[in-house]
Design a protein around this motif. Structure first.
Motif, PDB file in Angstrom:
ATOM      1  N   PRO A 150       0.795  -1.234   0.000  1.00 23.58           N
ATOM      2  CA  PRO A 150       0.000   0.000   0.000  1.00 23.58           C
ATOM      3  C   PRO A 150       0.829   1.287   0.000  1.00 23.58           C
ATOM      4  CG  PRO A 150      -0.740  -1.525   1.720  1.00 23.58           C
ATOM      5  CD  PRO A 150       0.609  -1.990   1.253  1.00 23.58           C
ATOM      6  N   GLY A 151       2.166   1.162   0.022  1.00 21.96           N
ATOM      7  CA  GLY A 151       3.024   2.336  -0.103  1.00 21.96           C
ATOM      8  C   GLY A 151       3.430   3.005   1.186  1.00 21.96           C
ATOM      9  N   TRP A 152       3.149   2.389   2.330  1.00 26.50           N
ATOM     10  CA  TRP A 152       3.504   3.017   3.602  1.00 26.50           C
ATOM     11  C   TRP A 152       5.014   3.138   3.790  1.00 26.50           C
ATOM     12  CZ3 TRP A 152       1.083   5.843   7.057  1.00 26.50           C
ATOM     13  CH2 TRP A 152      -0.303   5.771   7.157  1.00 26.50           C
ATOM     14  N   MET A 153       5.748   2.094   3.501  1.00 22.25           N
ATOM     15  CA  MET A 153       7.202   2.138   3.686  1.00 22.25           C
ATOM     16  C   MET A 153       7.809   3.257   2.839  1.00 22.25           C
ATOM     17  SD  MET A 153       8.110  -0.279   5.893  1.00 22.25           S
ATOM     18  CE  MET A 153       9.834  -0.681   5.601  1.00 22.25           C
ATOM     19  N   ALA A 154       7.378   3.348   1.589  1.00 26.60           N
ATOM     20  CA  ALA A 154       7.908   4.386   0.702  1.00 26.60           C
ATOM     21  C   ALA A 154       7.507   5.775   1.186  1.00 26.60           C
ATOM     22  CB  ALA A 154       7.401   4.157  -0.720  1.00 26.60           C
ATOM     23  N   GLU A 155       6.264   5.928   1.638  1.00 21.81           N
ATOM     24  CA  GLU A 155       5.776   7.231   2.078  1.00 21.81           C
ATOM     25  C   GLU A 155       6.513   7.701   3.329  1.00 21.81           C
ATOM     26  OE1 GLU A 155       3.270  10.516   1.350  1.00 21.81           O
ATOM     27  OE2 GLU A 155       3.512   8.690   0.179  1.00 21.81           O
ATOM     28  N   LEU A 156       6.715   6.814   4.268  1.00 21.01           N
ATOM     29  CA  LEU A 156       7.377   7.194   5.511  1.00 21.01           C
ATOM     30  C   LEU A 156       8.851   7.520   5.287  1.00 21.01           C
ATOM     31  CD1 LEU A 156       5.672   4.548   7.796  1.00 21.01           C
ATOM     32  CD2 LEU A 156       5.495   7.025   8.100  1.00 21.01           C
ATOM     33  N   THR A 157       9.533   6.691   4.510  1.00 15.85           N
ATOM     34  CA  THR A 157      10.953   6.961   4.273  1.00 15.85           C
ATOM     35  C   THR A 157      11.136   8.234   3.449  1.00 15.85           C
ATOM     36  OG1 THR A 157      10.923   5.454   2.358  1.00 15.85           O
ATOM     37  CG2 THR A 157      11.630   4.553   4.465  1.00 15.85           C
ATOM     38  N   LYS A 158      10.226   8.481   2.517  1.00 19.48           N
ATOM     39  CA  LYS A 158      10.282   9.710   1.724  1.00 19.48           C
ATOM     40  C   LYS A 158      10.140  10.944   2.606  1.00 19.48           C
ATOM     41  CE  LYS A 158       6.710  10.921  -0.708  1.00 19.48           C
ATOM     42  NZ  LYS A 158       5.637  10.904  -1.739  1.00 19.48           N
ATOM     43  N   ASN A 159       9.402  10.779   3.706  1.00 16.97           N
ATOM     44  CA  ASN A 159       9.175  11.900   4.624  1.00 16.97           C
ATOM     45  C   ASN A 159      10.133  11.876   5.814  1.00 16.97           C
ATOM     46  OD1 ASN A 159       6.518  13.642   4.034  1.00 16.97           O
ATOM     47  ND2 ASN A 159       6.217  11.563   3.237  1.00 16.97           N
ATOM     48  N   GLY A 160      11.290  11.268   5.629  1.00 12.09           N
ATOM     49  CA  GLY A 160      12.354  11.371   6.621  1.00 12.09           C
ATOM     50  C   GLY A 160      12.225  10.484   7.830  1.00 12.09           C
ATOM     51  N   ARG A 161      11.528   9.354   7.685  1.00 12.27           N
ATOM     52  CA  ARG A 161      11.372   8.420   8.802  1.00 12.27           C
ATOM     53  C   ARG A 161      12.126   7.122   8.533  1.00 12.27           C
ATOM     54  NH1 ARG A 161       8.745  10.667  13.380  1.00 12.27           N
ATOM     55  NH2 ARG A 161       7.891  12.594  12.536  1.00 12.27           N
ATOM     56  N   ARG A 162      12.570   6.511   9.589  1.00 11.68           N
ATOM     57  CA  ARG A 162      13.099   5.156   9.518  1.00 11.68           C
ATOM     58  C   ARG A 162      11.934   4.205   9.774  1.00 11.68           C
ATOM     59  NH1 ARG A 162      17.482   2.504  13.777  1.00 11.68           N
ATOM     60  NH2 ARG A 162      17.577   0.402  12.813  1.00 11.68           N
ATOM     61  N   ALA A 163      11.516   3.466   8.765  1.00  4.84           N
ATOM     62  CA  ALA A 163      10.332   2.613   8.853  1.00  4.84           C
ATOM     63  C   ALA A 163      10.748   1.163   9.060  1.00  4.84           C
ATOM     64  CB  ALA A 163       9.493   2.744   7.588  1.00  4.84           C
ATOM     65  N   ILE A 164      10.219   0.556  10.125  1.00  8.25           N
ATOM     66  CA  ILE A 164      10.569  -0.819  10.484  1.00  8.25           C
ATOM     67  C   ILE A 164       9.271  -1.615  10.568  1.00  8.25           C
ATOM     68  CG2 ILE A 164      11.599  -2.289  12.251  1.00  8.25           C
ATOM     69  CD1 ILE A 164      13.051   0.554  13.040  1.00  8.25           C
ATOM     70  N   ALA A 165       9.150  -2.623   9.732  1.00  9.62           N
ATOM     71  CA  ALA A 165       7.950  -3.455   9.699  1.00  9.62           C
ATOM     72  C   ALA A 165       8.346  -4.912   9.895  1.00  9.62           C
ATOM     73  CB  ALA A 165       7.220  -3.282   8.369  1.00  9.62           C
ATOM     74  N   LEU A 166       7.598  -5.611  10.729  1.00 10.51           N
ATOM     75  CA  LEU A 166       7.896  -7.014  10.985  1.00 10.51           C
ATOM     76  C   LEU A 166       6.710  -7.883  10.596  1.00 10.51           C
ATOM     77  CD1 LEU A 166       7.465  -8.058  14.709  1.00 10.51           C
ATOM     78  CD2 LEU A 166       6.580  -5.898  13.808  1.00 10.51           C
ATOM     79  N   ASP A 167       6.988  -9.173  10.398  1.00  9.07           N
ATOM     80  CA  ASP A 167       5.940 -10.175  10.312  1.00  9.07           C
ATOM     81  C   ASP A 167       5.717 -10.736  11.702  1.00  9.07           C
ATOM     82  OD1 ASP A 167       5.273 -10.128   7.594  1.00  9.07           O
ATOM     83  OD2 ASP A 167       6.893 -11.497   7.059  1.00  9.07           O
ATOM     84  N   LEU A 168       4.505 -10.624  12.211  1.00  8.15           N
ATOM     85  CA  LEU A 168       4.191 -11.223  13.500  1.00  8.15           C
ATOM     86  C   LEU A 168       4.408 -12.734  13.452  1.00  8.15           C
ATOM     87  CD1 LEU A 168       0.872  -9.324  14.303  1.00  8.15           C
ATOM     88  CD2 LEU A 168       3.097  -8.958  15.390  1.00  8.15           C
ATOM     89  N   ARG A 169       4.678 -13.315  14.600  1.00  7.51           N
ATOM     90  CA  ARG A 169       4.795 -14.775  14.671  1.00  7.51           C
ATOM     91  C   ARG A 169       3.537 -15.411  14.077  1.00  7.51           C
ATOM     92  NH1 ARG A 169       5.465 -16.779  20.504  1.00  7.51           N
ATOM     93  NH2 ARG A 169       7.251 -15.376  20.436  1.00  7.51           N
ATOM     94  N   GLY A 170       3.730 -16.484  13.303  1.00  6.80           N
ATOM     95  CA  GLY A 170       2.603 -17.144  12.655  1.00  6.80           C
ATOM     96  C   GLY A 170       2.198 -16.539  11.335  1.00  6.80           C
ATOM     97  N   HIS A 171       2.843 -15.432  10.943  1.00  2.76           N
ATOM     98  CA  HIS A 171       2.459 -14.694   9.745  1.00  2.76           C
ATOM     99  C   HIS A 171       3.660 -14.510   8.817  1.00  2.76           C
ATOM    100  CE1 HIS A 171      -0.659 -13.606  12.658  1.00  2.76           C
ATOM    101  NE2 HIS A 171      -1.415 -13.176  11.669  1.00  2.76           N
ATOM    102  N   GLY A 172       3.368 -14.331   7.535  1.00  2.00           N
ATOM    103  CA  GLY A 172       4.390 -13.950   6.572  1.00  2.00           C
ATOM    104  C   GLY A 172       5.597 -14.858   6.602  1.00  2.00           C
ATOM    105  N   ASP A 173       6.776 -14.241   6.720  1.00  2.00           N
ATOM    106  CA  ASP A 173       8.036 -14.986   6.693  1.00  2.00           C
ATOM    107  C   ASP A 173       8.551 -15.331   8.087  1.00  2.00           C
ATOM    108  OD1 ASP A 173       8.412 -14.972   3.815  1.00  2.00           O
ATOM    109  OD2 ASP A 173       8.784 -12.820   4.004  1.00  2.00           O
ATOM    110  N   SER A 174       7.786 -15.016   9.128  1.00  2.00           N
ATOM    111  CA  SER A 174       8.210 -15.344  10.489  1.00  2.00           C
ATOM    112  C   SER A 174       7.838 -16.786  10.834  1.00  2.00           C
ATOM    113  CB  SER A 174       7.592 -14.376  11.496  1.00  2.00           C
ATOM    114  OG  SER A 174       8.192 -13.104  11.397  1.00  2.00           O
ATOM    115  N   GLY A 175       8.359 -17.259  11.981  1.00  2.00           N
ATOM    116  CA  GLY A 175       8.149 -18.641  12.396  1.00  2.00           C
ATOM    117  C   GLY A 175       6.688 -18.945  12.653  1.00  2.00           C
ATOM    118  N   LYS A 176       6.299 -20.190  12.367  1.00  2.00           N
ATOM    119  CA  LYS A 176       4.917 -20.639  12.525  1.00  2.00           C
ATOM    120  C   LYS A 176       4.797 -21.514  13.770  1.00  2.00           C
ATOM    121  CE  LYS A 176       3.921 -18.747   8.519  1.00  2.00           C
ATOM    122  NZ  LYS A 176       5.271 -18.241   8.154  1.00  2.00           N
TER     123      LYS A 176
END
Length: 250
Positions: free
Chosen positions: A39-65
């Protein structure tokens, strides 16, 4: 993709940009990519001078199941967030959660406010206290052999979303069954970090943003027009409101 271990669980994350850090915590059955990258959040935040850190919660995405609901308490998942902050040597950060991510944000804002500069509750209003949203009906839908076997409308929505994102449904069902802890009104009223509550005007899952705004002292409310729970996360009004909030907060 970077990752680290919190105990036996591997947690995958993204860390992009420079500036003041903001931790992004996605919603149930979603992922860092689905909520924050696409949805463009990482790009929007970094463009506006923020360090954006996003994780996959446990059980989700690329994190442990994990398959035991006991491994998915709100406090346990909140511990993954602070462990990530420690891993990255971040003492305090702004924090934005969406839906389940907002529940985790609320837990930290109440119990470990020293780690937060602000709390942004996306896709969650008074449901933080009163509940609602996905419950056992959704867990049952995730366990069903196929979408055709699901008749509950909310269950069908989440099952279709899980199928679309090719998620492992068993740990998602365990997560849902283990993460239903609510905050009390007294706990929410004790939150003192700057807070923004952002909910779609057509969101029937989050509960009223205005009602939660009356509970959390000094909080601000952002109504995302004509958006439901699934479609609010990438909205321009949401992004603009968050960026303005981050500029104003102490």
């Amino acid at each position: 993709m970077p990752s680290f271990h919190h105990g036996a669980v591997e947690i995958a994350y993204l860390d992009e940009g420079e500036g003041e850090p903001i931790i992004l915590i996605h919603g149930f059955a979603s992922s860092k990519n689905v909520n924050w990258v696409y949805p463009g959040w990482m790009a929007e935040l970094t463009k506006n001078g923020r360090r954006a850190i996003a994780l996959d919660l446990r059980g989700h995405g690329d994190s442990g199941k994990l398959y035991d609901p006991a491994e998915y308490g709100i406090g346990t998942m909140a511990g993954d967030i602070t462990a990530l902050m420690d891993h990255l040597n971040i003492r305090r950060a702004d924090m934005m959660g969406y839906s389940l991510g907002a529940r985790i944000t609320g837990w930290l804002a109440y119990r470990q406010p020293e780690r937060l500069r602000s709390a942004i509750f996306g896709g969650l209003g008074i449901g933080l206290i009163k509940g609602g949203g996905p419950g056992e009906n959704v867990a049952t839908a995730l366990d069903a052999p196929s979408l055709d076997d699901v008749t509950d409308p909310v269950g069908r929505t989440f099952r279709a979303f899980a199928d679309q994102t090719r998620s492992d449904r068993k740990p998602l069902a365990a997560c849902l069954r283990g993460s239903r802890e609510l905050m009390t009104e007294q706990q929410a009223a004790a939150i003192r970090v700057p807070a923004l509550i952002a909910v779609g005007s057509k969101d029937e899952i989050a509960g009223s943003a205005d009602q939660l705004g009356k509970v959390i002292p000094g909080s601000q409310v952002l109504h995302i027009p004509n958006r439901d729970h699934m479609r609010a996360v990438g909205d321009k009004v949401y992004k603009t409101g968050v960026l303005e909030f981050l500029l104003r907060r102490p």
